[in-house]
Enzyme design. Structure first.
Site, PDB file in Angstrom:
ATOM      1  N   GLU A 118      34.785  46.756  35.155  1.00 10.69           N
ATOM      2  CA  GLU A 118      34.412  45.302  34.976  1.00 10.69           C
ATOM      3  C   GLU A 118      33.089  45.090  35.301  1.00 10.69           C
ATOM      4  O   GLU A 118      32.527  44.036  35.281  1.00 10.69           O
ATOM      5  CB  GLU A 118      35.155  44.555  36.566  1.00 10.69           C
ATOM      6  CG  GLU A 118      36.699  44.656  36.477  1.00 10.69           C
ATOM      7  CD  GLU A 118      37.393  43.792  35.373  1.00 10.69           C
ATOM      8  OE1 GLU A 118      36.703  43.217  34.631  1.00 10.69           O
ATOM      9  OE2 GLU A 118      38.663  43.970  35.456  1.00 10.69           O
ATOM     10  N   HIS A 141      35.205  41.308  43.096  1.00 12.77           N
ATOM     11  CA  HIS A 141      36.478  40.857  42.427  1.00 12.77           C
ATOM     12  C   HIS A 141      37.766  41.763  43.299  1.00 12.77           C
ATOM     13  O   HIS A 141      37.421  42.857  43.578  1.00 12.77           O
ATOM     14  CB  HIS A 141      36.608  41.530  41.033  1.00 12.77           C
ATOM     15  CG  HIS A 141      37.755  41.625  40.454  1.00 12.77           C
ATOM     16  ND1 HIS A 141      38.825  40.784  40.290  1.00 12.77           N
ATOM     17  CD2 HIS A 141      38.610  42.990  40.097  1.00 12.77           C
ATOM     18  CE1 HIS A 141      39.889  41.290  39.844  1.00 12.77           C
ATOM     19  NE2 HIS A 141      39.680  42.564  39.508  1.00 12.77           N
ATOM     20  N   HIS A 214      46.048  38.025  37.528  1.00 16.44           N
ATOM     21  CA  HIS A 214      45.043  39.312  37.960  1.00 16.44           C
ATOM     22  C   HIS A 214      44.248  39.464  39.248  1.00 16.44           C
ATOM     23  O   HIS A 214      44.772  40.303  40.015  1.00 16.44           O
ATOM     24  CB  HIS A 214      44.004  39.631  36.808  1.00 16.44           C
ATOM     25  CG  HIS A 214      43.359  40.714  36.814  1.00 16.44           C
ATOM     26  ND1 HIS A 214      42.271  41.142  35.899  1.00 16.44           N
ATOM     27  CD2 HIS A 214      42.997  41.688  38.099  1.00 16.44           C
ATOM     28  CE1 HIS A 214      41.536  42.113  36.452  1.00 16.44           C
ATOM     29  NE2 HIS A 214      41.954  42.561  37.580  1.00 16.44           N
TER      30      HIS A 214
HETATM   31  P1  13P Z   1      37.868  49.937  38.493  1.00 16.95           P
HETATM   32  O1  13P Z   1      38.647  50.847  39.165  1.00 16.95           O
HETATM   33  O2  13P Z   1      37.079  50.152  37.349  1.00 16.95           O
HETATM   34  O3  13P Z   1      36.750  48.887  39.323  1.00 16.95           O
HETATM   35  O4  13P Z   1      38.764  48.545  38.304  1.00 16.95           O
HETATM   36  C1  13P Z   1      39.736  47.990  39.230  1.00 16.95           C
HETATM   37  C2  13P Z   1      40.289  46.586  38.774  1.00 16.95           C
HETATM   38  O5  13P Z   1      40.410  45.603  39.447  1.00 16.95           O
HETATM   39  C3  13P Z   1      39.940  46.225  37.408  1.00 16.95           C
HETATM   40  O6  13P Z   1      40.221  44.832  37.101  1.00 16.95           O
HETATM   41 ZN    ZN Z   2      41.248  43.925  38.864  1.00 14.51          ZN
END
Ligand code: 13P
Ligand code: ZN
Length: 269
Positions: A118, A141, A214
């Protein structure tokens, strides 16, 4: 040897990320590698750090971000677990710097851990924050169960329906997440389109935005404050769902009670 050695300010930033990573795991919001955190650590950079060689070739970000020239970030590694990052932040994340063309980054320390998928969203948002003159340094996130569940109901995705509902569950939610919850319609994870839509939602005056079906994306002055806003919103979501599972729809605070909170706390909305 770690880049954190004898750099207490930088070590504090990274330790704060590790602390929050532990909370995300404990709350059940960080299944497997779910979620990611980045922090703008440029203020902690010294001359010796600037002189360090990169440990990777320049890697394309996928977008050009002119305000990130000379910036440094701590980034969670892609496919790394929050529960591992909580204990070993420099083995499950890395320090990167943006190259002078503002379209690439290189990893500087401690190990060549590739940043989160991300990264386009995180770095685009940091670029936006700097352009705005914002003091915010952290973005988080994560996949909070109750908030994501609510994003499966189209009614809750209409502008500020969820904001007002969550604010009305408990007075603290409006006081401590005073801009509410912006909504970003479903888009492919890690895409530049998702990054652009996230900036648009933050620019619409939100500190926390929902990525439909999400997770959420939050910005704040530091990683703990970015986490706290997601935590208070989730608390409200749980109260709402508890009431529903007891068989009734919660009343929520009245419009007059909400206005009183805004007046007393001098809130923007
Ligand atoms: P990453 O492991 O690449 O950080 O991705 C996790 C995720 O929540 C993608 O939205
Ligand atoms: Zn995610």
């Amino acid at each position: 040897m770690s880049i954190l050695d004898n750099r207490p300010a930088l070590a504090k930033q990274v330790n704060d990320v590790a602390e929050v990573a532990g909370y995300l795991w404990q709350k059940g919001w960080a299944e497997r590698n779910g979620g990611n955190i980045t922090v703008n650590v440029t203020d902690c950079v010294d001359d010796a750090m600037r002189a360090l060689p990169a440990i990777t070739e320049p890697i394309a970000i996928g977008v050009t971000l002119p305000h990130l020239k000379g910036c440094w970030f701590y980034c969670k590694g892609t496919n790394r677990r929050m529960r591992d990052l909580a204990r070993w932040p420099m083995q499950n994340g890395s320090i990167i710097r943006i190259t002078d063309d503002c379209a690439h980054y290189e990893i500087v320390a401690d190990e060549p851990v590739m940043p989160t998928s991300e990264l386009p969203s995180h770095l685009s948002v940091h670029n936006y924050l700097i352009a705005k003159g914002s003091p915010y340094k952290a973005s988080v996130h994560t996949h909070p169960i109750e908030l994501v569940a609510m994003s499966h109901n189209p009614e809750f995705l209409k502008k500020d329906v969820l904001t007002n509902l969550l604010w009305s569950m408990i007075p603290e939610t409006k006081a401590f997440c005073p801009r509410g919850l912006g909504i970003v319609p479903y888009m492919l994870p890690s895409s530049v389109e998702l990054a652009d839509a996230t900036i648009k939602a933050i620019d619409d005056d939100y500190d926390v935005v929902m990525w439909e079906k999400h997770g959420v994306f939050s910005v704040g002055p530091d990683v703990l404050e970015a986490f706290d806003m997601i935590d208070v919103l989730t608390k409200s979501a749980i109260i709402y769902q508890d009431a529903k599972s007891m068989g009734f729809t919660p009343d929520g605070m009245s419009a007059a009670q909400m206005k009183e909170i805004s007046d007393v706390f001098h809130l923007p909305k």
